[in-house]
Scaffold this motif. Sequence first.
Motif, mmCIF file in Angstrom:
data_model
loop_
_atom_site.group_PDB
_atom_site.id
_atom_site.type_symbol
_atom_site.label_atom_id
_atom_site.label_comp_id
_atom_site.label_asym_id
_atom_site.label_seq_id
_atom_site.Cartn_x
_atom_site.Cartn_y
_atom_site.Cartn_z
ATOM 1 N N VAL A 96 12.638 6.466 2.530
ATOM 2 C CA VAL A 96 11.520 5.285 1.885
ATOM 3 C C VAL A 96 11.166 4.502 3.129
ATOM 4 N N ASP A 99 8.611 6.699 5.517
ATOM 5 C CA ASP A 99 7.311 6.596 5.184
ATOM 6 C C ASP A 99 6.728 5.330 4.879
ATOM 7 N N ARG A 100 7.190 4.320 4.653
ATOM 8 C CA ARG A 100 6.526 3.064 4.654
ATOM 9 C C ARG A 100 6.131 2.492 6.055
ATOM 10 N N TYR A 101 7.027 2.833 6.979
ATOM 11 C CA TYR A 101 6.453 2.733 8.458
ATOM 12 C C TYR A 101 5.256 3.407 8.808
ATOM 13 N N ARG A 103 2.853 4.558 6.811
ATOM 14 C CA ARG A 103 1.734 3.821 6.682
ATOM 15 C C ARG A 103 1.254 2.455 6.945
ATOM 16 N N LEU A 104 2.405 1.560 7.078
ATOM 17 C CA LEU A 104 2.139 0.361 7.368
ATOM 18 C C LEU A 104 1.662 0.053 8.909
ATOM 19 N N MET A 184 10.990 -2.661 -2.513
ATOM 20 C CA MET A 184 10.105 -2.021 -1.637
ATOM 21 C C MET A 184 9.254 -0.710 -2.085
ATOM 22 N N GLN A 185 10.039 -0.218 -3.185
ATOM 23 C CA GLN A 185 9.418 1.027 -3.838
ATOM 24 C C GLN A 185 8.582 0.683 -4.894
ATOM 25 N N ASP A 188 3.883 -1.516 -2.689
ATOM 26 C CA ASP A 188 3.755 -0.913 -1.502
ATOM 27 C C ASP A 188 3.336 -1.794 -0.536
ATOM 28 N N SER A 189 3.179 -3.141 -0.694
ATOM 29 C CA SER A 189 3.164 -3.967 0.562
ATOM 30 C C SER A 189 4.291 -4.536 1.184
ATOM 31 N N ASP A 191 7.402 -4.973 3.237
ATOM 32 C CA ASP A 191 7.847 -4.594 4.763
ATOM 33 C C ASP A 191 9.398 -4.092 4.822
ATOM 34 N N PRO A 192 9.721 -3.065 5.264
ATOM 35 C CA PRO A 192 11.250 -2.962 5.376
ATOM 36 C C PRO A 192 11.951 -4.008 5.952
#
Length: 539
Positions: A96, A99-101, A103-104, A184-185, A188-189, A191-192
């Motif tokens: 997770v 993938d989030r990093y 994209r962001l 976080m899931q 979408d906005s 941040d980890p």
Amino acid sequence: MAPRNQDVNCESPVAPPSSGGRRNFVAHLSMDEGSARDDDGARLPDPIGDGADGRASSRSGFLLHFVRSSGPPQIVTLCLLLALALGSTVGVVPAVVEDRYARLRHGYDGEPCLEVAREERPHECLLGNEDAQNAAAMGNFVSNALTFATSSLMGSISDENGRRGIMLLGIFLSLLAPLNLVLMQLFDSVDPFFYYGCHALSGLVSWIAVALSALSDVMPPMWRAPSFGLVFAGFSMGLALSPILAVFLSHLGVSTLAFGILVAGFIFACVSLPETLSPKASEQAKLKRLAERPHMNTQMEVIQYNLMRPAKELLILNRNKLFRLLSALAFFSGCVSSADHTLFIYYVEENFGFNDKDIAILFFIIGITGIFVQAVVLKPFTGLLGERRVVIVAFLVGSLHNYLYGVAKAKSTFFMTATIASLTNMSFPTISAIKSNNVGELEQGRVQGALYSLSSLASALGPMMLRYVYHRTKDGGGFGKGTMFIFGAGLYLVAAVCAWFLPEEQANSNLKRNVKKRSSLVDFDPENIDYGAIDEEDT
């Protein structure tokens, strides 16, 4: 004044059993024999009984005392639930966050990174994986730095005010990071940073260190190492079962389930977790601290004293040669074990293409072998070899399995190595038991907290050290990307050398020392009673 029981072999009077049904033990140790009795006055089986009958009696007596005690079964249950919840997300978090990093921070807008074949994975996903590893290492550093600063103080406070409240606070703080993983899931906005920030915040209160002190309140000294081992067996069982959930559920589904399990565990703790510290011990600890507290005339002196108190609580680690050696080997081994836990999943996912199924199989192997080692192997192994040699063996195995991680070229090597990795985990409960056996009841929380503080410092530095080695060697230096694990194998060897120099008569509970009286439930003369401190001529 109420009549007091009198041990026939000891001049000191013994306080009657505690009220409330708690199974506090009373150690009756004479000049020529050491034996322990439970709170009903029944003699507990001799841990060094002769022959198979003696060993079987000791094993059955230990398990019976553990199950019937108020506190240990609840603590093991909590460890099982915590490991089940956190272990189920061990493969979810890297996927997770990577993938989030991607994209962001790097503009990636394709399908989830881990659904792309490793050979075809976009560069943005690789950058996201790097960011995720760095964030994990930094979050781990901050969490353990906080634990280092507060754990000894929390342990000392628990000696005075009880274990239960601090444990509940620590369990509550452990809920925050899984909650943010779910959020976080869902959004979408998110941040980890918030996930790793909450994970770091949980380091303020390390409830497992206080839990070990609670076990020391009710378990005799010769059974503390296997008791601590059963706690870690609970963790192993949770780790064995938890990754399987990720195979059948989506990442969001398993994250939600994990958070629900943690909430259920917190409710269970609020309802059923008992207070193991006796009122008498609490009052004595408060009087002891007040007696040690310097005279202060101004408010500024009070503030300075409170600010310096966490550092002063750590001075127990410098009490004698034994404690200094234990601290050294705990530090070196802690550096590696933390790095293994923090970086291993990222490493195998990125370099060997591990997926959820592979991680589930790996952790099932580690969990099952961990249960066997902690619940079946540790106690007879300790009785046969003594705590000192158990620690040496654990560190030698740790060096071997980290070396095999470093030179691995295929997935199968990791699966085979996982079968022996759990032997390394015999070290921490055994070290905790050695320290617990060498202090009085009034300092159980303090010594466990100080040891956990040092382990947390090692856990903070370890991933950073191994990440540095990784960055210096990932492009072909040394043994390649696996060099960080070979470096870790060297640190385990250093810890094994430190363990070799442990004084055997103090480290091993199966050696009957003539004047050692370990329970402060026995009235004592502090000038004549030895709690394991090294004599001046030995230092």
